[in-house]
Design a protein around this motif. Structure first.
Motif, PDB file in Angstrom:
ATOM      1  N   ARG A 308      -7.958 -60.735  -5.551  1.00 18.92           N
ATOM      2  CA  ARG A 308      -7.623 -62.092  -5.110  1.00 18.92           C
ATOM      3  C   ARG A 308      -8.681 -63.104  -5.569  1.00 18.92           C
ATOM      4  O   ARG A 308      -8.354 -64.240  -5.933  1.00 18.92           O
ATOM      5  N   VAL A 309      -9.943 -62.711  -5.531  1.00 20.24           N
ATOM      6  CA  VAL A 309     -11.005 -63.615  -5.976  1.00 20.24           C
ATOM      7  C   VAL A 309     -10.852 -63.910  -7.461  1.00 20.24           C
ATOM      8  O   VAL A 309     -10.934 -65.070  -7.905  1.00 20.24           O
ATOM      9  N   ALA A 310     -10.639 -62.863  -8.261  1.00 19.43           N
ATOM     10  CA  ALA A 310     -10.479 -63.062  -9.700  1.00 19.43           C
ATOM     11  C   ALA A 310      -9.288 -63.969  -9.992  1.00 19.43           C
ATOM     12  O   ALA A 310      -9.352 -64.852 -10.867  1.00 19.43           O
ATOM     13  N   ASP A 311      -8.203 -63.779  -9.257  1.00 18.58           N
ATOM     14  CA  ASP A 311      -7.008 -64.590  -9.459  1.00 18.58           C
ATOM     15  C   ASP A 311      -7.297 -66.055  -9.137  1.00 18.58           C
ATOM     16  O   ASP A 311      -6.912 -66.967  -9.870  1.00 18.58           O
ATOM     17  N   GLU A 312      -8.004 -66.286  -8.037  1.00 18.63           N
ATOM     18  CA  GLU A 312      -8.307 -67.666  -7.642  1.00 18.63           C
ATOM     19  C   GLU A 312      -9.216 -68.355  -8.659  1.00 18.63           C
ATOM     20  O   GLU A 312      -9.092 -69.555  -8.906  1.00 18.63           O
ATOM     21  N   LEU A 313     -10.131 -67.589  -9.256  1.00 16.45           N
ATOM     22  CA  LEU A 313     -11.070 -68.171 -10.217  1.00 16.45           C
ATOM     23  C   LEU A 313     -10.505 -68.224 -11.631  1.00 16.45           C
ATOM     24  O   LEU A 313     -11.128 -68.805 -12.530  1.00 16.45           O
ATOM     25  N   GLY A 314      -9.346 -67.600 -11.828  1.00 20.01           N
ATOM     26  CA  GLY A 314      -8.746 -67.608 -13.159  1.00 20.01           C
ATOM     27  C   GLY A 314      -9.358 -66.621 -14.122  1.00 20.01           C
ATOM     28  O   GLY A 314      -9.269 -66.800 -15.348  1.00 20.01           O
ATOM     29  N   PHE A 315      -9.992 -65.563 -13.602  1.00 21.82           N
ATOM     30  CA  PHE A 315     -10.607 -64.548 -14.443  1.00 21.82           C
ATOM     31  C   PHE A 315      -9.643 -63.388 -14.673  1.00 21.82           C
ATOM     32  O   PHE A 315      -8.964 -62.946 -13.730  1.00 21.82           O
ATOM     33  N   PRO A 316      -9.571 -62.847 -15.870  1.00 21.31           N
ATOM     34  CA  PRO A 316      -8.820 -61.602 -16.073  1.00 21.31           C
ATOM     35  C   PRO A 316      -9.430 -60.501 -15.203  1.00 21.31           C
ATOM     36  O   PRO A 316     -10.657 -60.386 -15.106  1.00 21.31           O
ATOM     37  N   HIS A 317      -8.565 -59.690 -14.591  1.00 23.01           N
ATOM     38  CA  HIS A 317      -9.057 -58.710 -13.628  1.00 23.01           C
ATOM     39  C   HIS A 317      -8.497 -57.328 -13.917  1.00 23.01           C
ATOM     40  O   HIS A 317      -7.313 -57.168 -14.208  1.00 23.01           O
ATOM     41  N   VAL A 613     -10.260 -42.281 -18.355  1.00 15.33           N
ATOM     42  CA  VAL A 613     -10.461 -43.226 -17.262  1.00 15.33           C
ATOM     43  C   VAL A 613      -9.291 -44.202 -17.305  1.00 15.33           C
ATOM     44  O   VAL A 613      -9.054 -44.861 -18.317  1.00 15.33           O
ATOM     45  N   THR A 614      -8.561 -44.262 -16.225  1.00  9.29           N
ATOM     46  CA  THR A 614      -7.386 -45.120 -16.197  1.00  9.29           C
ATOM     47  C   THR A 614      -7.676 -46.400 -15.432  1.00  9.29           C
ATOM     48  O   THR A 614      -8.528 -46.437 -14.543  1.00  9.29           O
ATOM     49  N   GLY A 615      -6.969 -47.427 -15.795  1.00  8.74           N
ATOM     50  CA  GLY A 615      -7.114 -48.700 -15.123  1.00  8.74           C
ATOM     51  C   GLY A 615      -5.910 -49.571 -15.417  1.00  8.74           C
ATOM     52  O   GLY A 615      -5.011 -49.198 -16.182  1.00  8.74           O
ATOM     53  N   ARG A 616      -5.913 -50.733 -14.813  1.00  7.14           N
ATOM     54  CA  ARG A 616      -4.782 -51.643 -14.994  1.00  7.14           C
ATOM     55  C   ARG A 616      -5.296 -53.074 -14.886  1.00  7.14           C
ATOM     56  O   ARG A 616      -6.028 -53.409 -13.958  1.00  7.14           O
ATOM     57  N   GLN A 617      -4.912 -53.893 -15.859  1.00  5.21           N
ATOM     58  CA  GLN A 617      -5.191 -55.321 -15.737  1.00  5.21           C
ATOM     59  C   GLN A 617      -4.074 -55.941 -14.929  1.00  5.21           C
ATOM     60  O   GLN A 617      -2.896 -55.772 -15.235  1.00  5.21           O
ATOM     61  N   ILE A 618      -4.446 -56.664 -13.877  1.00  5.72           N
ATOM     62  CA  ILE A 618      -3.435 -57.231 -12.983  1.00  5.72           C
ATOM     63  C   ILE A 618      -3.644 -58.728 -12.863  1.00  5.72           C
ATOM     64  O   ILE A 618      -4.744 -59.247 -13.070  1.00  5.72           O
ATOM     65  N   SER A 619      -2.564 -59.413 -12.537  1.00  5.55           N
ATOM     66  CA  SER A 619      -2.640 -60.866 -12.401  1.00  5.55           C
ATOM     67  C   SER A 619      -2.429 -61.329 -10.968  1.00  5.55           C
ATOM     68  O   SER A 619      -3.032 -62.310 -10.533  1.00  5.55           O
ATOM     69  N   HIS A 620      -1.581 -60.629 -10.215  1.00  3.10           N
ATOM     70  CA  HIS A 620      -1.321 -61.026  -8.832  1.00  3.10           C
ATOM     71  C   HIS A 620      -1.299 -59.769  -7.961  1.00  3.10           C
ATOM     72  O   HIS A 620      -0.518 -58.851  -8.211  1.00  3.10           O
ATOM     73  N   TRP A 621      -2.130 -59.741  -6.941  1.00  2.00           N
ATOM     74  CA  TRP A 621      -2.238 -58.563  -6.091  1.00  2.00           C
ATOM     75  C   TRP A 621      -0.899 -58.225  -5.426  1.00  2.00           C
ATOM     76  O   TRP A 621      -0.536 -57.059  -5.316  1.00  2.00           O
ATOM     77  N   GLU A 622      -0.182 -59.231  -4.979  1.00  2.00           N
ATOM     78  CA  GLU A 622       1.081 -58.978  -4.290  1.00  2.00           C
ATOM     79  C   GLU A 622       2.052 -58.192  -5.160  1.00  2.00           C
ATOM     80  O   GLU A 622       2.822 -57.363  -4.667  1.00  2.00           O
ATOM     81  N   ASN A 623       2.007 -58.450  -6.458  1.00  2.22           N
ATOM     82  CA  ASN A 623       2.938 -57.781  -7.364  1.00  2.22           C
ATOM     83  C   ASN A 623       2.517 -56.357  -7.687  1.00  2.22           C
ATOM     84  O   ASN A 623       3.341 -55.559  -8.157  1.00  2.22           O
ATOM     85  N   GLU A 624       1.245 -56.043  -7.473  1.00  2.75           N
ATOM     86  CA  GLU A 624       0.710 -54.761  -7.937  1.00  2.75           C
ATOM     87  C   GLU A 624       0.239 -53.846  -6.814  1.00  2.75           C
ATOM     88  O   GLU A 624      -0.042 -52.675  -7.054  1.00  2.75           O
ATOM     89  N   SER A 625       0.115 -54.363  -5.596  1.00  2.65           N
ATOM     90  CA  SER A 625      -0.591 -53.608  -4.559  1.00  2.65           C
ATOM     91  C   SER A 625       0.078 -52.275  -4.251  1.00  2.65           C
ATOM     92  O   SER A 625      -0.602 -51.259  -4.084  1.00  2.65           O
ATOM     93  N   ARG A 626       1.407 -52.255  -4.156  1.00  5.73           N
ATOM     94  CA  ARG A 626       2.069 -50.996  -3.824  1.00  5.73           C
ATOM     95  C   ARG A 626       1.886 -49.964  -4.930  1.00  5.73           C
ATOM     96  O   ARG A 626       1.651 -48.790  -4.673  1.00  5.73           O
ATOM     97  N   ARG A 627       2.005 -50.413  -6.171  1.00  2.77           N
ATOM     98  CA  ARG A 627       1.827 -49.489  -7.287  1.00  2.77           C
ATOM     99  C   ARG A 627       0.394 -48.963  -7.338  1.00  2.77           C
ATOM    100  O   ARG A 627       0.161 -47.782  -7.578  1.00  2.77           O
ATOM    101  N   LEU A 628      -0.581 -49.836  -7.116  1.00  7.74           N
ATOM    102  CA  LEU A 628      -1.982 -49.408  -7.125  1.00  7.74           C
ATOM    103  C   LEU A 628      -2.270 -48.475  -5.957  1.00  7.74           C
ATOM    104  O   LEU A 628      -3.006 -47.493  -6.107  1.00  7.74           O
ATOM    105  N   GLY A 629      -1.718 -48.799  -4.787  1.00  6.71           N
ATOM    106  CA  GLY A 629      -1.919 -47.918  -3.643  1.00  6.71           C
ATOM    107  C   GLY A 629      -1.363 -46.537  -3.892  1.00  6.71           C
ATOM    108  O   GLY A 629      -1.986 -45.521  -3.550  1.00  6.71           O
ATOM    109  N   ALA A 630      -0.189 -46.474  -4.520  1.00  2.60           N
ATOM    110  CA  ALA A 630       0.410 -45.179  -4.822  1.00  2.60           C
ATOM    111  C   ALA A 630      -0.450 -44.378  -5.788  1.00  2.60           C
ATOM    112  O   ALA A 630      -0.478 -43.143  -5.738  1.00  2.60           O
TER     113      ALA A 630
END
Length: 742
Positions: A308-317, A613-630
């Protein structure tokens, strides 16, 4: 961030075999400087420099030299005020774009006072030809490492200890007594040590000078940690403290965010890294941010707040994902341990090391990483954790911590100060002498934290980054900031230092209140630490306990480690939901492994084991939270039609005098406390669990929603507190909560 190594002869020139030794030393630290190696071999001195170019990449090779050629210098780090320092020397024209070149010229003009006005983080080695002396020095906080060993007729030095071991005359022996003392939980202000016999640490804020004609060694302290007595600023208001703090921190972040190459930012979601992110955004820099995503950080909210902080600041996360069953392999762990060179190598270091691996995969040109490290130690970061009741409670705890260190010299009487239920029964004058007991122990407490950050946090922050050719940058460790905080009067610490109020208030209006007032967590060790600790146990148990058995077989471990006890500990911890002792067992295993590796050195340059090492670039937590939690769950999310019940060894107990509290007992031991005041939805849900109804009905009976209890529900399933089963027949019921007089 670069790598330094070399040697100097005492009383004569270096021998014929110097060159191949220097080559091996350079290879041992090649990861610190992937942009190339330079070597200088002249008379009694040999220098090796491995370069990672962040400033002046096309024109900044070392060694660097003074105008008259008398001084040659190699340095690792950054001098942030190099332009100001350059202007102070009339007629000076720098030959390179390296910010560290100014150090050679300042030494030529000021000799051992040359570091007094330098702002930055650095470790350096300097040869003064005219005086035939070797100079080694580090920055004020010891951010950049430097070690050395005195041999019979020479001295060897390097950024990492492994390079020293490439010299055949350097001792290769773990210092077991010193290591065990430091692994004990008691805080200390003892000097930082290297973990290895015969290997010295160049102290922070210190210049070590060795006369190469006589071998005489002297030390000059050019900066000392302020005493934090707070006696010099009685007339400064709280608002002025906060404003001055904000200005200094803003300037420090701007300094650390300056580079000619790409920087990133490690974002935990806490106030420290979030502040660095916000102030970096204010400089106009756009950086990629990275957050560790584990079962613990997902449950604690760290991963969400980071996004959420990265999204608010406009940083790729980016979220770097560690599944519930992710376990470091044997070779993977040995590589990490040898990279770090310290038994304080655990899950946090593994996660950060993997984060850097991912960061380099997705951002190959990344050369630096901004961190929030160094805030807690000087801004009151641990006060609320030690004593949630307030500043007076913290002062009582800090008194105990400081007294405990003093008692370590007289353990036979120490128990008199720590009898349960009563205060100290003996006077502190017995420890300090008549009239010598300090009235204010906060300065000693800060000294303990300062020592801890050098022995532990800064050590592993440097190595985990350096292992990937990345420089760790720490804006909070600017001496001007620490000197300001040290002047806060004692009577105003509660207003400014309790739970880092000075930092939180400095950022009001710049950050959302939810971030500013978010309680401090414990990195990967949160209330849901079982995810992390169970990983440690799995690692120790894998391949027939291969890591443990290798540690026990180390020559120095005989007569120190208890084989039966450690094997039993690993077996026992494998059956526990929250294996709290896992880190202590791991530290001892690490000691044995280091003892073994130092006697049979790994091949250099050592290759990182290949693992994904796996990771994901995300833009909005609401759109990704369930997938990341899983991605970090051990079990899939339950269906609303699945019956939910307590695991067989789990019992919920509610005290008679406090029905708003549920104690979660696992195998007869209280593991968790659920308070209706803090988590009302989860409390209501647990009370509604009866082993009869499907999940959807239990949620409805509790008057809540799946969304409100998703995180604690998944944690309880992953940790074995709750189980779900398809509804196929009428089950036998179980009581929901037993009310007992406890």
């Amino acid at each position: 961030m670069c790598g330094l190594a070399g040697m100097a002869a005492i009383g004569g020139p270096l021998g014929e075999q110097t060159h191949p030794v220097l080559e091996r030393m350079g290879r041992a630290i090649a990861h610190r400087g992937p942009d190339g190696q330079n070597m200088m071999l002249e008379g009694p001195v040999g220098l090796v420099f491995r370069r990672l170019a962040l400033v002046g990449p096309e024109n900044g090779d070392q060694p660097l030299h003074s105008a008259d050629g008398n001084v040659s210098l190699i340095a690792n780090g950054e001098v942030y005020n190099h332009r100001q320092l350059e202007a102070e020397i009339p007629g000076l024209r720098l030959r390179t774009r390296s910010d560290c070149e100014i150090l050679a010229h300042r030494y030529a003009h000021h000799e051992l006072r040359f570091l007094d006005d330098v702002a930055g983080m650095f470790a350096l080695v300097l040869w003064d030809r005219r005086r035939n002396r070797l100079i080694m020095a580090r920055d004020r906080f010891g951010i950049k490492p430097l070690y050395y060993a005195r041999l019979a007729d020479s001295v060897v030095f390097a950024s990492e200890i492994k390079a020293l071991f490439e010299h055949p005359g350097c001792p290769r022996e773990l210092d077991w007594p010193a290591a065990l003392r430091d692994l004990a939980p008691a805080a200390t202000t003892a000097p930082v040590h290297s973990w290895f016999r015969g290997v010295e640490v160049v102290p922070a804020g210190t210049i070590v000078c060795i006369d190469l004609a006589t071998g005489i060694e002297t030390r000059t302290t050019y900066w000392q940690l302020p005493d934090f007595s707070g006696t010099a600023s009685e007339d400064r208001s709280d608002a002025e403290f906060i404003a001055d703090y904000r200005d200094l921190l803003t300037a420090s972040v701007a300094d650390c965010a300056s580079a000619d190459t790409e920087l990133g930012l490690m974002l935990s979601g806490g106030i420290d890294s979030t502040t660095v992110a916000a102030l970096t955004a204010d400089t106009g820099h756009r950086v990629h941010t990275f957050t560790v995503l584990t079962g613990s950080t997902h449950a604690s909210g760290d991963s969400e707040f980071g996004a959420r902080v990265a999204d608010e600041l406009g940083f790729p996360h980016h979220q770097v994902i560690f599944g519930a069953d992710r376990t470091p392999g044997v070779d993977e762990w040995l590589h990490l341990l040898w990279l770090l060179e310290t038994p304080w190598c655990g899950p946090e270091q593994f996660y950060k090391h993997s984060l850097y691996t991912y960061a380099k995969q997705v951002r190959p040109e990344l050369r630096g990483m901004l961190l929030g490290q160094g805030s807690d130690e000087y801004n009151g970061g641990y006060t609320a954790a030690f004593a949630p009741s307030g500043w007076p409670g913290f002062e009582a705890v800090s008194d105990q911590l400081v007294r405990r260190e003093k008692l370590s010299g007289t353990p036979e009487i120490g128990s008199w100060w720590e009898i349960d239920g009563v205060g100290p029964l003996l006077s502190d004058e017995l420890l300090y002498g008549p009239g010598a007991a300090p009235d204010d122990r906060y300065p000693a407490y800060v000294a303990q934290r300062s020592r801890s950050i050098q022995q532990y946090q800064l050590w592993h922050e440097d190595r985990t980054a350096a292992g990937h050719g990345i420089e760790a940058r720490v804006p909070f460790l600017d001496h001007r900031i620490v000197e300001l905080v040290a002047t806060i009067p004692r009577e105003r610490r509660a207003q400014l230092l309790w739970d880092k109020r000075i930092l939180r208030d400095a950022m009001r209006g710049r950050l959302p209140e939810a971030i500013i007032d978010r309680p401090k967590g414990a990195s990967v060790y949160q209330e849901q630490a079982g995810f992390t600790l169970r990983m440690v146990v799995r690692m120790l148990a894998q391949d027939g306990g291969a890591l443990l058995e290798r540690a026990l077989a180390a020559p120095g471990a005989h007569g120190v480690l208890d084989p039966a006890g450690l094997r039993a500990a690993v077996r026992g911890l494998s059956t526990v939901t929250e294996p709290q002792a896992a880190d202590h067992v791991l530290a001892l295993v690490n000691l044995g492994l280091l003892d073994d590796m130092v006697r049979d050195l790994p091949v250099t340059p050592f290759e990182r084991p290949r693992y994904e090492v796996t990771g994901r670039q995300i833009s909005h937590w609401e759109n990704e939270s369930r997938r990341l939690g899983a991605a970090v769950r051990r079990f899939p999310a339950p269906g609303l039609a699945d019956r939910v019940e307590l695991a067989p060894d789990v019992l919920l107990v509610s005290p008679l005098d406090d029905p708003g509290v549920i104690l979660v007992s696992i195998g007869g031991s209280i593991e968790y406390v659920v308070d209706a005041a803090g988590t009302p939805d989860w409390h209501a849900f647990l009370r509604a669990v009866d082993g009869l109804r499907p999940l959807g009905e239990v949620v409805a009976a509790a008057g809540t929603t799946i969304a409100k209890i998703e995180v604690p529900l998944q944690f309880s399933l992953d940790s074995g507190v709750l189980v779900t089963r398809p509804v196929v027949a009428e089950p036998a019921g179980r009581p929901d909560v037993i009310t007992a007089g406890v």
